[in-house]
Write a protein that holds these residues in place. Structure first.
Motif, PDB file in Angstrom:
ATOM      1  N   ASN A 129       0.816  -1.145  -0.210  1.00  0.00           N
ATOM      2  CA  ASN A 129       0.284   0.195  -0.048  1.00  0.00           C
ATOM      3  C   ASN A 129       0.987   1.194   0.072  1.00  0.00           C
ATOM      4  O   ASN A 129       0.494   2.310  -1.031  1.00  0.00           O
ATOM      5  CB  ASN A 129      -1.054   0.093   1.576  1.00  0.00           C
ATOM      6  N   ALA A 130       2.343   1.224   1.073  1.00  0.00           N
ATOM      7  CA  ALA A 130       2.617   2.299   0.322  1.00  0.00           C
ATOM      8  C   ALA A 130       4.358   2.271   1.412  1.00  0.00           C
ATOM      9  O   ALA A 130       4.944   0.769   1.407  1.00  0.00           O
ATOM     10  CB  ALA A 130       2.559   3.122   2.024  1.00  0.00           C
TER      11      ALA A 130
ATOM     12  N   GLU B 138      -1.837   2.167   8.591  1.00  0.00           N
ATOM     13  CA  GLU B 138      -2.959   2.036   8.852  1.00  0.00           C
ATOM     14  C   GLU B 138      -3.620   0.302   8.834  1.00  0.00           C
ATOM     15  O   GLU B 138      -2.406  -0.309   8.416  1.00  0.00           O
ATOM     16  CB  GLU B 138      -4.321   2.409   7.159  1.00  0.00           C
ATOM     17  N   SER B 139      -4.140   0.048   9.414  1.00  0.00           N
ATOM     18  CA  SER B 139      -4.534  -1.508   9.932  1.00  0.00           C
ATOM     19  C   SER B 139      -4.641  -2.148   8.984  1.00  0.00           C
ATOM     20  O   SER B 139      -5.543  -1.781   7.813  1.00  0.00           O
ATOM     21  CB  SER B 139      -5.526  -1.743  10.818  1.00  0.00           C
TER      22      SER B 139
ATOM     23  N   VAL C  34      -4.523  -2.050  17.148  1.00  0.00           N
ATOM     24  CA  VAL C  34      -3.965  -0.599  16.691  1.00  0.00           C
ATOM     25  C   VAL C  34      -3.336  -0.206  18.921  1.00  0.00           C
ATOM     26  O   VAL C  34      -3.166  -0.129  19.201  1.00  0.00           O
ATOM     27  CB  VAL C  34      -5.698   0.352  16.895  1.00  0.00           C
ATOM     28  N   GLY C  35      -2.078   0.373  18.034  1.00  0.00           N
ATOM     29  CA  GLY C  35      -1.289   1.249  18.735  1.00  0.00           C
ATOM     30  C   GLY C  35      -0.374   1.801  18.469  1.00  0.00           C
ATOM     31  O   GLY C  35       0.287   1.776  17.189  1.00  0.00           O
TER      32      GLY C  35
ATOM     33  N   THR D  31      -2.713   4.261  13.225  1.00  0.00           N
ATOM     34  CA  THR D  31      -3.263   5.541  13.285  1.00  0.00           C
ATOM     35  C   THR D  31      -5.318   5.114  14.391  1.00  0.00           C
ATOM     36  O   THR D  31      -5.183   4.062  14.665  1.00  0.00           O
ATOM     37  CB  THR D  31      -4.552   6.155  11.888  1.00  0.00           C
ATOM     38  N   ASN D  32      -5.045   6.309  14.953  1.00  0.00           N
ATOM     39  CA  ASN D  32      -5.955   5.971  15.537  1.00  0.00           C
ATOM     40  C   ASN D  32      -5.669   5.091  17.446  1.00  0.00           C
ATOM     41  O   ASN D  32      -6.185   4.714  18.075  1.00  0.00           O
ATOM     42  CB  ASN D  32      -7.468   5.958  15.359  1.00  0.00           C
ATOM     43  N   ASN D  33      -4.450   5.395  17.118  1.00  0.00           N
ATOM     44  CA  ASN D  33      -3.760   4.418  18.187  1.00  0.00           C
ATOM     45  C   ASN D  33      -4.313   4.946  19.539  1.00  0.00           C
ATOM     46  O   ASN D  33      -4.455   6.056  19.897  1.00  0.00           O
ATOM     47  CB  ASN D  33      -2.896   4.381  18.740  1.00  0.00           C
ATOM     48  N   GLU D  34      -3.767   4.280  20.864  1.00  0.00           N
ATOM     49  CA  GLU D  34      -4.427   4.306  22.246  1.00  0.00           C
ATOM     50  C   GLU D  34      -3.264   3.365  23.235  1.00  0.00           C
ATOM     51  O   GLU D  34      -2.957   2.432  22.442  1.00  0.00           O
ATOM     52  CB  GLU D  34      -5.933   4.068  22.870  1.00  0.00           C
TER      53      GLU D  34
END
Length: 561
Positions: free
Chosen positions: A152-153, A210-211, A273-274, A302-305
Protein backbone atom coordinates in the motif's frame (compact mmCIF):
# COMPACT_ATOMS: atom_id res chain seq x y z
CA UNK A 1 6.07 14.14 -19.68
CA UNK A 2 5.77 15.00 -16.05
CA UNK A 3 7.63 17.61 -14.01
CA UNK A 4 7.43 17.96 -10.28
CA UNK A 5 9.33 19.06 -7.18
CA UNK A 6 10.56 16.44 -4.70
CA UNK A 7 12.60 16.32 -1.55
CA UNK A 8 11.63 19.70 -0.16
CA UNK A 9 13.43 19.90 3.20
CA UNK A 10 14.82 23.39 3.78
CA UNK A 11 15.84 23.76 0.10
CA UNK A 12 14.12 22.00 -2.77
CA UNK A 13 15.82 19.46 -4.96
CA UNK A 14 14.48 19.88 -8.47
CA UNK A 15 13.54 16.72 -10.33
CA UNK A 16 12.55 16.98 -13.95
CA UNK A 17 11.27 13.69 -15.27
CA UNK A 18 11.07 13.11 -18.97
CA UNK A 19 10.16 9.48 -19.63
CA UNK A 20 13.34 7.71 -18.61
CA UNK A 21 15.68 10.68 -17.99
CA UNK A 22 15.76 12.50 -14.65
CA UNK A 23 17.64 15.58 -13.41
CA UNK A 24 18.51 16.42 -9.80
CA UNK A 25 20.38 19.31 -8.21
CA UNK A 26 22.50 18.65 -5.10
CA UNK A 27 23.72 21.68 -3.13
CA UNK A 28 26.36 20.50 -0.66
CA UNK A 29 27.26 22.80 2.22
CA UNK A 30 27.60 23.03 5.99
CA UNK A 31 24.46 23.18 8.17
CA UNK A 32 23.91 23.03 11.92
CA UNK A 33 22.10 20.14 13.63
CA UNK A 34 21.29 19.78 17.32
CA UNK A 35 21.23 16.26 18.79
CA UNK A 36 22.24 14.83 22.17
CA UNK A 37 21.71 18.41 23.43
CA UNK A 38 24.72 19.49 21.37
CA UNK A 39 24.87 21.55 18.15
CA UNK A 40 27.14 20.18 15.42
CA UNK A 41 28.06 21.58 12.01
CA UNK A 42 27.83 18.96 9.26
CA UNK A 43 28.41 18.90 5.51
CA UNK A 44 25.05 17.82 4.02
CA UNK A 45 23.08 17.90 0.77
CA UNK A 46 20.27 20.45 0.44
CA UNK A 47 20.49 21.22 4.17
CA UNK A 48 19.05 17.82 5.12
CA UNK A 49 20.27 14.79 7.10
CA UNK A 50 19.85 12.31 5.53
CA UNK A 51 19.96 13.89 2.08
CA UNK A 52 17.29 13.97 -0.65
CA UNK A 53 15.93 10.76 -2.11
CA UNK A 54 16.35 9.85 -5.76
CA UNK A 55 13.29 7.93 -7.01
CA UNK A 56 13.26 6.57 -10.57
CA UNK A 57 12.34 3.45 -12.54
CA UNK A 58 14.38 0.45 -13.60
CA UNK A 59 16.53 1.20 -16.65
CA UNK A 60 16.30 4.98 -16.34
CA UNK A 61 19.17 7.44 -16.68
CA UNK A 62 19.77 10.05 -13.99
CA UNK A 63 21.79 13.27 -14.12
CA UNK A 64 22.82 14.77 -10.78
CA UNK A 65 24.49 18.17 -10.77
CA UNK A 66 26.56 18.34 -7.57
CA UNK A 67 27.40 21.87 -6.40
CA UNK A 68 30.15 22.09 -3.78
CA UNK A 69 29.25 25.08 -1.63
CA UNK A 70 31.10 23.69 1.39
CA UNK A 71 34.53 24.20 2.91
CA UNK A 72 36.32 21.14 1.57
CA UNK A 73 36.35 18.84 -1.44
CA UNK A 74 34.55 15.51 -1.81
CA UNK A 75 33.10 13.05 -4.33
CA UNK A 76 29.79 11.15 -4.47
CA UNK A 77 29.31 7.45 -5.26
CA UNK A 78 26.11 5.76 -6.46
CA UNK A 79 26.35 2.65 -4.34
CA UNK A 80 25.29 -0.53 -6.13
CA UNK A 81 24.73 1.08 -9.54
CA UNK A 82 26.83 -0.89 -12.02
CA UNK A 83 27.35 2.01 -14.44
CA UNK A 84 27.94 -0.26 -17.47
CA UNK A 85 30.99 0.92 -19.46
CA UNK A 86 30.75 4.17 -17.50
CA UNK A 87 33.28 4.17 -14.63
CA UNK A 88 33.89 7.92 -15.04
CA UNK A 89 30.82 8.68 -12.93
CA UNK A 90 31.22 5.98 -10.26
CA UNK A 91 32.63 8.48 -7.81
CA UNK A 92 35.30 7.16 -5.37
CA UNK A 93 37.94 9.81 -4.75
CA UNK A 94 41.25 9.28 -6.56
CA UNK A 95 39.96 5.97 -7.94
CA UNK A 96 37.67 7.11 -10.77
CA UNK A 97 37.83 10.88 -10.35
CA UNK A 98 39.49 13.68 -8.47
CA UNK A 99 37.43 15.51 -5.85
CA UNK A 100 34.92 18.27 -6.53
CA UNK A 101 36.61 21.39 -5.20
CA UNK A 102 34.76 24.07 -3.16
CA UNK A 103 33.07 26.58 -5.42
CA UNK A 104 32.77 24.14 -8.35
CA UNK A 105 30.19 21.67 -9.60
CA UNK A 106 30.17 18.37 -11.46
CA UNK A 107 27.26 16.60 -13.18
CA UNK A 108 27.13 12.82 -12.83
CA UNK A 109 25.48 10.62 -15.45
CA UNK A 110 24.06 7.54 -13.72
CA UNK A 111 23.10 4.69 -16.04
CA UNK A 112 20.77 2.09 -14.55
CA UNK A 113 20.63 -1.41 -16.00
CA UNK A 114 19.14 -4.43 -14.17
CA UNK A 115 19.10 -2.96 -10.64
CA UNK A 116 15.66 -3.05 -8.98
CA UNK A 117 14.62 -2.00 -5.49
CA UNK A 118 16.70 -0.01 -3.03
CA UNK A 119 20.20 1.40 -3.38
CA UNK A 120 21.77 4.56 -2.01
CA UNK A 121 24.24 7.33 -2.72
CA UNK A 122 26.95 8.71 -0.45
CA UNK A 123 30.10 10.79 -0.38
CA UNK A 124 33.26 8.78 -1.08
CA UNK A 125 35.95 10.96 0.47
CA UNK A 126 37.44 10.47 3.92
CA UNK A 127 34.50 10.13 6.36
CA UNK A 128 32.28 12.64 4.62
CA UNK A 129 29.71 9.95 3.82
CA UNK A 130 28.70 10.02 7.49
CA UNK A 131 26.57 13.09 6.76
CA UNK A 132 26.42 13.16 2.94
CA UNK A 133 24.12 10.29 1.95
CA UNK A 134 20.60 9.43 0.84
CA UNK A 135 18.37 6.79 -0.73
CA UNK A 136 18.35 5.78 -4.40
CA UNK A 137 15.00 4.09 -5.04
CA UNK A 138 14.52 2.10 -8.27
CA UNK A 139 10.86 1.28 -8.87
CA UNK A 140 9.72 -1.43 -11.28
CA UNK A 141 9.79 -0.46 -14.93
CA UNK A 142 6.66 1.18 -16.28
CA UNK A 143 3.86 -1.41 -16.62
CA UNK A 144 5.87 -3.95 -14.58
CA UNK A 145 4.92 -5.30 -11.15
CA UNK A 146 6.49 -6.47 -7.91
CA UNK A 147 7.08 -10.25 -7.52
CA UNK A 148 5.18 -10.09 -4.21
CA UNK A 149 1.90 -8.55 -3.01
CA UNK A 150 1.83 -4.91 -4.04
CA UNK A 151 2.41 -2.78 -0.94
CA UNK A 152 0.00 0.00 0.00
CA UNK A 153 2.99 2.28 0.58
CA UNK A 154 6.73 2.20 1.02
CA UNK A 155 9.01 3.80 3.60
CA UNK A 156 12.75 4.42 3.44
CA UNK A 157 14.61 3.58 6.66
CA UNK A 158 18.22 4.84 6.80
CA UNK A 159 20.38 3.61 9.70
CA UNK A 160 23.14 6.05 10.65
CA UNK A 161 26.04 6.71 13.01
CA UNK A 162 25.87 10.02 14.84
CA UNK A 163 28.97 11.85 16.05
CA UNK A 164 29.09 15.11 17.98
CA UNK A 165 31.66 16.61 15.66
CA UNK A 166 32.78 16.96 12.07
CA UNK A 167 33.18 13.52 10.47
CA UNK A 168 36.19 14.51 8.37
CA UNK A 169 37.96 16.10 11.33
CA UNK A 170 37.41 12.99 13.45
CA UNK A 171 39.20 10.69 11.00
CA UNK A 172 41.86 13.27 10.08
CA UNK A 173 42.84 13.63 13.75
CA UNK A 174 42.88 9.85 14.30
CA UNK A 175 45.03 9.18 11.23
CA UNK A 176 47.49 11.89 12.21
CA UNK A 177 47.87 10.38 15.69
CA UNK A 178 47.97 6.80 14.39
CA UNK A 179 45.10 5.74 16.63
CA UNK A 180 41.63 4.30 16.10
CA UNK A 181 38.87 6.89 15.63
CA UNK A 182 36.42 7.13 18.49
CA UNK A 183 33.18 5.19 18.42
CA UNK A 184 29.84 6.75 17.54
CA UNK A 185 28.06 8.90 20.10
CA UNK A 186 24.67 7.52 19.02
CA UNK A 187 22.84 5.78 16.18
CA UNK A 188 20.00 7.32 14.22
CA UNK A 189 16.99 6.20 12.18
CA UNK A 190 16.31 8.69 9.37
CA UNK A 191 18.19 11.35 11.32
CA UNK A 192 16.29 10.78 14.59
CA UNK A 193 18.04 9.46 17.70
CA UNK A 194 14.93 8.17 19.46
CA UNK A 195 14.19 8.16 23.17
CA UNK A 196 17.05 6.17 24.73
CA UNK A 197 19.89 8.74 24.98
CA UNK A 198 18.56 11.01 27.72
CA UNK A 199 18.38 14.33 25.86
CA UNK A 200 14.78 15.66 26.10
CA UNK A 201 15.12 17.55 22.83
CA UNK A 202 15.99 14.51 20.70
CA UNK A 203 13.30 13.42 18.25
CA UNK A 204 12.03 9.95 17.40
CA UNK A 205 11.24 8.67 13.91
CA UNK A 206 7.53 7.91 13.56
CA UNK A 207 6.02 5.79 10.78
CA UNK A 208 2.23 6.01 10.73
CA UNK A 209 0.38 2.99 9.34
CA UNK A 210 -3.17 1.89 8.62
CA UNK A 211 -4.44 -1.36 10.07
CA UNK A 212 -4.17 -4.37 7.67
CA UNK A 213 -2.10 -2.43 5.11
CA UNK A 214 1.13 -3.84 3.64
CA UNK A 215 4.26 -1.67 3.80
CA UNK A 216 7.54 -2.05 1.95
CA UNK A 217 10.44 -0.93 4.14
CA UNK A 218 13.53 0.12 2.18
CA UNK A 219 16.28 -0.33 4.76
CA UNK A 220 19.75 1.14 4.17
CA UNK A 221 22.68 0.72 6.54
CA UNK A 222 24.57 4.01 6.16
CA UNK A 223 26.37 3.55 9.51
CA UNK A 224 30.09 4.21 9.55
CA UNK A 225 31.45 1.13 11.33
CA UNK A 226 28.49 -0.85 12.64
CA UNK A 227 26.51 -3.80 11.35
CA UNK A 228 22.98 -3.49 12.74
CA UNK A 229 20.13 -5.67 13.90
CA UNK A 230 16.68 -4.20 13.09
CA UNK A 231 13.25 -5.22 14.38
CA UNK A 232 9.67 -4.03 14.86
CA UNK A 233 8.13 -5.35 18.06
CA UNK A 234 5.27 -7.85 17.68
CA UNK A 235 5.51 -7.75 13.85
CA UNK A 236 6.89 -10.28 11.37
CA UNK A 237 9.33 -9.04 8.74
CA UNK A 238 9.27 -10.55 5.24
CA UNK A 239 12.59 -10.09 3.42
CA UNK A 240 12.08 -9.68 -0.35
CA UNK A 241 15.26 -8.06 -1.72
CA UNK A 242 18.89 -7.29 -0.95
CA UNK A 243 21.21 -4.90 -2.78
CA UNK A 244 18.67 -4.16 -5.53
CA UNK A 245 18.04 -7.80 -6.38
CA UNK A 246 14.97 -9.82 -5.36
CA UNK A 247 15.50 -12.77 -3.05
CA UNK A 248 13.36 -15.74 -2.15
CA UNK A 249 10.89 -14.39 0.41
CA UNK A 250 11.33 -15.50 4.01
CA UNK A 251 9.95 -14.40 7.36
CA UNK A 252 11.98 -13.32 10.35
CA UNK A 253 11.67 -11.40 13.63
CA UNK A 254 14.77 -9.31 12.85
CA UNK A 255 17.30 -8.60 10.12
CA UNK A 256 21.08 -8.14 10.30
CA UNK A 257 22.36 -5.60 7.79
CA UNK A 258 25.98 -4.55 7.16
CA UNK A 259 27.19 -1.04 6.28
CA UNK A 260 26.65 -0.56 2.55
CA UNK A 261 23.90 -3.14 2.28
CA UNK A 262 20.25 -2.48 1.51
CA UNK A 263 17.27 -4.72 2.22
CA UNK A 264 13.65 -4.52 1.13
CA UNK A 265 11.29 -5.87 3.77
CA UNK A 266 7.51 -6.23 3.82
CA UNK A 267 5.59 -5.72 7.05
CA UNK A 268 1.84 -6.10 7.51
CA UNK A 269 0.09 -3.85 10.02
CA UNK A 270 -1.85 -6.79 11.47
CA UNK A 271 -1.56 -6.24 15.23
CA UNK A 272 -3.82 -4.50 17.70
CA UNK A 273 -4.04 -0.77 17.05
CA UNK A 274 -1.31 0.91 19.05
CA UNK A 275 2.31 2.08 19.07
CA UNK A 276 5.16 -0.38 18.58
CA UNK A 277 8.88 0.21 18.76
CA UNK A 278 11.11 -0.28 15.77
CA UNK A 279 14.69 -0.52 16.98
CA UNK A 280 18.29 -1.06 15.96
CA UNK A 281 21.32 -2.37 17.83
CA UNK A 282 24.82 -3.12 16.51
CA UNK A 283 26.17 -6.60 15.85
CA UNK A 284 29.88 -7.18 16.41
CA UNK A 285 32.15 -10.22 16.64
CA UNK A 286 35.32 -8.11 16.88
CA UNK A 287 37.58 -7.33 19.82
CA UNK A 288 37.13 -3.66 18.85
CA UNK A 289 33.55 -3.26 20.00
CA UNK A 290 31.25 -0.48 18.79
CA UNK A 291 29.02 1.45 21.18
CA UNK A 292 26.25 -0.94 22.33
CA UNK A 293 23.35 1.51 21.98
CA UNK A 294 19.73 0.76 21.12
CA UNK A 295 18.05 3.42 18.97
CA UNK A 296 14.28 3.49 18.66
CA UNK A 297 11.60 4.60 16.24
CA UNK A 298 7.83 4.17 16.38
CA UNK A 299 5.56 2.06 14.17
CA UNK A 300 2.25 3.78 14.94
CA UNK A 301 -1.24 2.77 13.91
CA UNK A 302 -3.69 5.56 13.15
CA UNK A 303 -6.27 6.18 15.93
CA UNK A 304 -3.97 4.38 18.37
CA UNK A 305 -4.31 4.47 22.12
CA UNK A 306 -1.73 3.56 24.74
CA UNK A 307 1.99 4.01 25.22
CA UNK A 308 5.24 2.25 24.43
CA UNK A 309 7.13 -0.35 26.44
CA UNK A 310 10.88 -0.44 25.89
CA UNK A 311 11.21 -3.79 27.64
CA UNK A 312 9.39 -5.46 24.75
CA UNK A 313 12.13 -4.79 22.16
CA UNK A 314 13.23 -8.28 20.98
CA UNK A 315 16.72 -7.52 19.65
CA UNK A 316 19.56 -10.07 19.77
CA UNK A 317 22.58 -9.30 21.93
CA UNK A 318 25.35 -7.37 20.22
CA UNK A 319 27.65 -10.41 20.10
CA UNK A 320 24.98 -12.95 19.07
CA UNK A 321 26.81 -14.66 16.22
CA UNK A 322 24.17 -17.39 15.94
CA UNK A 323 21.48 -14.77 15.33
CA UNK A 324 23.63 -13.20 12.61
CA UNK A 325 24.33 -16.51 10.86
CA UNK A 326 20.73 -17.74 11.19
CA UNK A 327 19.60 -14.63 9.35
CA UNK A 328 22.15 -14.33 6.53
CA UNK A 329 22.05 -18.05 5.72
CA UNK A 330 18.38 -17.73 4.68
CA UNK A 331 19.13 -15.32 1.82
CA UNK A 332 18.72 -16.92 -1.63
CA UNK A 333 18.30 -15.70 -5.19
CA UNK A 334 14.79 -16.01 -6.62
CA UNK A 335 14.10 -16.84 -10.25
CA UNK A 336 11.52 -14.19 -11.09
CA UNK A 337 11.18 -12.25 -14.34
CA UNK A 338 12.08 -8.97 -12.62
CA UNK A 339 15.56 -10.31 -11.74
CA UNK A 340 18.36 -10.75 -14.28
CA UNK A 341 18.58 -14.32 -15.52
CA UNK A 342 20.80 -16.24 -13.13
CA UNK A 343 24.29 -16.71 -14.57
CA UNK A 344 26.61 -18.21 -11.97
CA UNK A 345 30.04 -19.09 -13.41
CA UNK A 346 30.43 -22.86 -13.36
CA UNK A 347 33.55 -24.61 -12.08
CA UNK A 348 34.69 -25.14 -15.66
CA UNK A 349 34.23 -21.45 -16.46
CA UNK A 350 36.51 -20.09 -13.76
CA UNK A 351 39.80 -18.80 -15.19
CA UNK A 352 40.74 -16.21 -12.54
CA UNK A 353 40.96 -17.32 -8.93
CA UNK A 354 41.86 -14.97 -6.09
CA UNK A 355 42.37 -15.87 -2.44
CA UNK A 356 42.45 -12.64 -0.44
CA UNK A 357 43.19 -12.33 3.26
CA UNK A 358 41.58 -9.49 5.24
CA UNK A 359 43.50 -8.08 8.19
CA UNK A 360 44.10 -5.15 10.47
CA UNK A 361 47.78 -4.38 10.84
CA UNK A 362 50.34 -1.82 11.94
CA UNK A 363 52.76 0.47 10.10
CA UNK A 364 55.37 2.93 11.34
CA UNK A 365 53.88 6.23 12.49
CA UNK A 366 55.87 9.18 11.19
CA UNK A 367 53.85 12.31 11.99
CA UNK A 368 54.50 14.81 14.79
CA UNK A 369 51.10 13.92 16.28
CA UNK A 370 51.88 10.19 16.66
CA UNK A 371 51.17 8.79 20.09
CA UNK A 372 53.46 5.75 19.54
CA UNK A 373 55.95 4.37 17.03
CA UNK A 374 53.24 2.36 15.24
CA UNK A 375 49.95 3.38 13.68
CA UNK A 376 46.84 1.39 12.85
CA UNK A 377 46.66 0.02 9.31
CA UNK A 378 44.62 -2.54 7.37
CA UNK A 379 45.25 -4.67 4.32
CA UNK A 380 44.12 -7.12 1.68
CA UNK A 381 46.72 -9.84 1.05
CA UNK A 382 49.05 -7.82 3.29
CA UNK A 383 48.91 -4.80 0.93
CA UNK A 384 47.72 -1.64 2.66
CA UNK A 385 46.26 0.53 -0.10
CA UNK A 386 47.83 3.95 -0.66
CA UNK A 387 45.55 6.49 -2.31
CA UNK A 388 47.26 8.32 -5.19
CA UNK A 389 46.94 12.03 -6.02
CA UNK A 390 45.80 11.38 -9.61
CA UNK A 391 42.80 9.12 -10.07
CA UNK A 392 43.66 5.59 -11.16
CA UNK A 393 41.03 5.56 -13.92
CA UNK A 394 42.61 8.57 -15.63
CA UNK A 395 46.09 7.13 -15.20
CA UNK A 396 44.98 3.81 -16.67
CA UNK A 397 43.09 5.37 -19.58
CA UNK A 398 45.86 7.82 -20.47
CA UNK A 399 48.81 5.50 -19.70
CA UNK A 400 50.19 7.81 -17.00
CA UNK A 401 52.99 5.98 -15.23
CA UNK A 402 53.91 6.06 -11.57
CA UNK A 403 50.34 6.19 -10.24
CA UNK A 404 49.64 2.49 -9.66
CA UNK A 405 51.00 -0.95 -10.46
CA UNK A 406 49.21 -3.97 -11.92
CA UNK A 407 50.61 -6.56 -9.53
CA UNK A 408 48.14 -7.10 -6.70
CA UNK A 409 48.89 -10.64 -5.40
CA UNK A 410 46.26 -13.24 -6.32
CA UNK A 411 47.20 -15.21 -3.18
CA UNK A 412 48.49 -14.29 0.28
CA UNK A 413 52.26 -13.63 0.21
CA UNK A 414 52.63 -15.83 3.30
CA UNK A 415 50.37 -18.72 4.32
CA UNK A 416 49.83 -19.18 8.05
CA UNK A 417 46.99 -20.21 10.34
CA UNK A 418 44.84 -17.19 9.47
CA UNK A 419 42.18 -17.96 12.07
CA UNK A 420 44.41 -19.30 14.83
CA UNK A 421 46.08 -17.63 17.80
CA UNK A 422 48.14 -14.80 16.28
CA UNK A 423 49.12 -13.05 19.51
CA UNK A 424 52.84 -12.95 18.70
CA UNK A 425 52.49 -12.79 14.91
CA UNK A 426 54.14 -9.93 13.00
CA UNK A 427 51.30 -7.53 12.13
CA UNK A 428 53.26 -5.16 9.88
CA UNK A 429 51.78 -4.76 6.37
CA UNK A 430 53.30 -3.62 3.11
CA UNK A 431 52.03 -0.51 1.33
CA UNK A 432 51.18 0.13 -2.31
CA UNK A 433 48.69 1.14 -4.95
CA UNK A 434 48.46 -2.28 -6.54
CA UNK A 435 45.57 -3.24 -8.85
CA UNK A 436 43.96 -6.55 -9.78
CA UNK A 437 43.81 -6.77 -13.59
CA UNK A 438 41.57 -9.18 -15.51
CA UNK A 439 40.36 -9.49 -19.09
CA UNK A 440 36.87 -8.65 -20.24
CA UNK A 441 34.66 -11.71 -19.86
CA UNK A 442 36.89 -13.54 -17.38
CA UNK A 443 35.03 -15.82 -14.97
CA UNK A 444 36.28 -14.76 -11.56
CA UNK A 445 36.20 -16.61 -8.26
CA UNK A 446 37.23 -14.55 -5.25
CA UNK A 447 37.57 -16.10 -1.79
CA UNK A 448 37.78 -13.57 1.03
CA UNK A 449 39.50 -14.94 4.13
CA UNK A 450 39.14 -13.05 7.39
CA UNK A 451 42.03 -13.33 9.83
CA UNK A 452 42.49 -12.86 13.55
CA UNK A 453 45.20 -10.27 13.06
CA UNK A 454 44.48 -7.16 15.10
CA UNK A 455 40.95 -7.07 16.45
CA UNK A 456 39.66 -9.72 14.03
CA UNK A 457 35.95 -9.65 13.40
CA UNK A 458 33.68 -9.56 10.37
CA UNK A 459 34.06 -7.25 7.38
CA UNK A 460 31.47 -5.93 4.90
CA UNK A 461 33.29 -5.98 1.55
CA UNK A 462 31.86 -3.92 -1.32
CA UNK A 463 32.81 -4.18 -5.01
CA UNK A 464 31.97 -1.25 -7.26
CA UNK A 465 30.68 -1.81 -10.79
CA UNK A 466 29.31 -5.31 -10.19
CA UNK A 467 26.82 -7.48 -8.44
CA UNK A 468 28.37 -10.84 -7.64
CA UNK A 469 27.04 -14.23 -6.63
CA UNK A 470 27.77 -15.09 -3.02
CA UNK A 471 28.29 -18.84 -3.47
CA UNK A 472 29.96 -19.97 -0.27
CA UNK A 473 30.58 -19.29 3.42
CA UNK A 474 32.50 -21.19 6.07
CA UNK A 475 34.47 -21.05 9.30
CA UNK A 476 38.21 -21.45 9.76
CA UNK A 477 40.74 -21.40 6.95
CA UNK A 478 39.43 -21.98 3.42
CA UNK A 479 40.34 -25.39 2.00
CA UNK A 480 40.45 -25.22 -1.79
CA UNK A 481 40.07 -28.98 -2.11
CA UNK A 482 37.05 -29.64 0.13
CA UNK A 483 35.23 -26.34 0.67
CA UNK A 484 34.11 -25.78 -2.94
CA UNK A 485 31.91 -28.87 -2.59
CA UNK A 486 29.77 -26.83 -0.18
CA UNK A 487 29.13 -24.01 -2.66
CA UNK A 488 25.59 -23.03 -3.57
CA UNK A 489 25.66 -22.74 -7.37
CA UNK A 490 21.88 -23.13 -7.72
CA UNK A 491 20.40 -20.00 -6.11
CA UNK A 492 23.18 -17.90 -4.55
CA UNK A 493 22.26 -14.29 -3.65
CA UNK A 494 23.21 -11.62 -6.21
CA UNK A 495 24.61 -8.77 -4.10
CA UNK A 496 27.21 -5.98 -4.11
CA UNK A 497 28.29 -6.00 -0.44
CA UNK A 498 29.07 -9.23 1.39
CA UNK A 499 29.42 -9.98 5.10
CA UNK A 500 32.72 -11.85 5.50
CA UNK A 501 32.46 -13.54 8.91
CA UNK A 502 35.03 -13.44 11.70
CA UNK A 503 37.57 -16.27 11.50
CA UNK A 504 35.94 -17.55 8.33
CA UNK A 505 35.60 -17.03 4.61
CA UNK A 506 33.16 -16.25 1.82
CA UNK A 507 33.37 -17.17 -1.87
CA UNK A 508 32.15 -14.91 -4.68
CA UNK A 509 31.77 -15.52 -8.41
CA UNK A 510 31.03 -13.20 -11.35
CA UNK A 511 31.80 -12.61 -14.99
CA UNK A 512 34.02 -9.56 -15.52
CA UNK A 513 31.86 -7.93 -18.18
CA UNK A 514 32.06 -4.30 -17.10
CA UNK A 515 35.22 -2.66 -18.44
CA UNK A 516 36.79 0.00 -16.28
CA UNK A 517 38.43 0.68 -12.94
CA UNK A 518 36.38 -0.47 -9.93
CA UNK A 519 37.12 0.02 -6.25
CA UNK A 520 36.83 -2.88 -3.77
CA UNK A 521 36.97 -2.09 -0.07
CA UNK A 522 35.73 -2.76 3.44
CA UNK A 523 32.65 -0.66 4.21
CA UNK A 524 33.77 -0.14 7.79
CA UNK A 525 35.09 3.35 7.25
CA UNK A 526 37.90 3.05 9.78
CA UNK A 527 39.24 0.01 7.89
CA UNK A 528 38.88 1.70 4.51
CA UNK A 529 40.76 4.71 5.91
CA UNK A 530 43.55 2.39 7.06
CA UNK A 531 43.99 0.77 3.62
CA UNK A 532 41.66 -2.26 3.49
CA UNK A 533 40.97 -1.85 -0.22
CA UNK A 534 42.22 -2.46 -3.73
CA UNK A 535 41.19 -1.81 -7.33
CA UNK A 536 39.81 -4.21 -9.94
CA UNK A 537 40.68 -3.22 -13.52
CA UNK A 538 38.70 -4.95 -16.26
CA UNK A 539 40.38 -4.49 -19.62
CA UNK A 540 38.37 -3.50 -22.67
CA UNK A 541 36.90 -6.19 -24.84
CA UNK A 542 37.29 -6.34 -28.60
CA UNK A 543 34.26 -4.23 -29.57
CA UNK A 544 32.88 -0.80 -28.75
CA UNK A 545 30.06 -2.42 -26.77
CA UNK A 546 32.61 -4.22 -24.57
CA UNK A 547 34.87 -1.20 -24.04
CA UNK A 548 34.80 1.80 -21.72
CA UNK A 549 33.10 4.93 -22.89
CA UNK A 550 35.49 7.86 -23.47
CA UNK A 551 35.87 10.32 -20.57
CA UNK A 552 33.64 13.38 -20.39
CA UNK A 553 35.30 16.76 -20.83
CA UNK A 554 33.93 17.99 -17.49
CA UNK A 555 35.86 15.73 -15.10
CA UNK A 556 37.10 17.58 -11.99
CA UNK A 557 40.74 18.61 -12.21
CA UNK A 558 43.18 16.86 -9.90
CA UNK A 559 44.91 19.00 -7.26
CA UNK A 560 47.98 20.73 -8.67
CA UNK A 561 47.09 20.08 -12.33
Amino acid sequence: MVSWFVGVLFLSTLLLCSADVHHYEFFVRESNFTKLCNTTTLLVVNDSYPGPEIRVHKGDTVFVNVHNQGNYSFTIHWHGVKQPRNPWFDGPEFITQCPIQPGTNFTHEIILSDEIGTLWWHAHSDWTRGSVHGAFIILPAENDTYPFPTPNADQTIILQSWYNGDYKQIIDDALAAGVAPRTADAYAINGHLGDTYGCPNDTIFLMEVESENIYLLRIINAAMNEEQFFTITNHTLIVVAQDASYVRMFTTDYIMISPGQTMDVLVIADQNVGQYYMAIRPFSDSAAQPSDFITTGVFQYTNNEGGLNASLIPLPAMNDTDAMLNFINQIRYTNVSQNPTINVPADTDINRRLYITIATNTLPCNTSECVSDDRFAASLNNVSFVSPRIDILQAYYRNITGVFTQDFPFNPPVFYNFTGNLTDFNTVAGEGTRAIVVNYGDAVEMVLQTTRLGAGGSHPIHLHGFSFYWVGIGTGNFNNETDPSTYNLVDPPLINTVHSPAAGWVALRFFAKNPGVWYMHCHFERHNSWGMSTVLIVRNGTTTETSMRPPPSTMPRCPGT
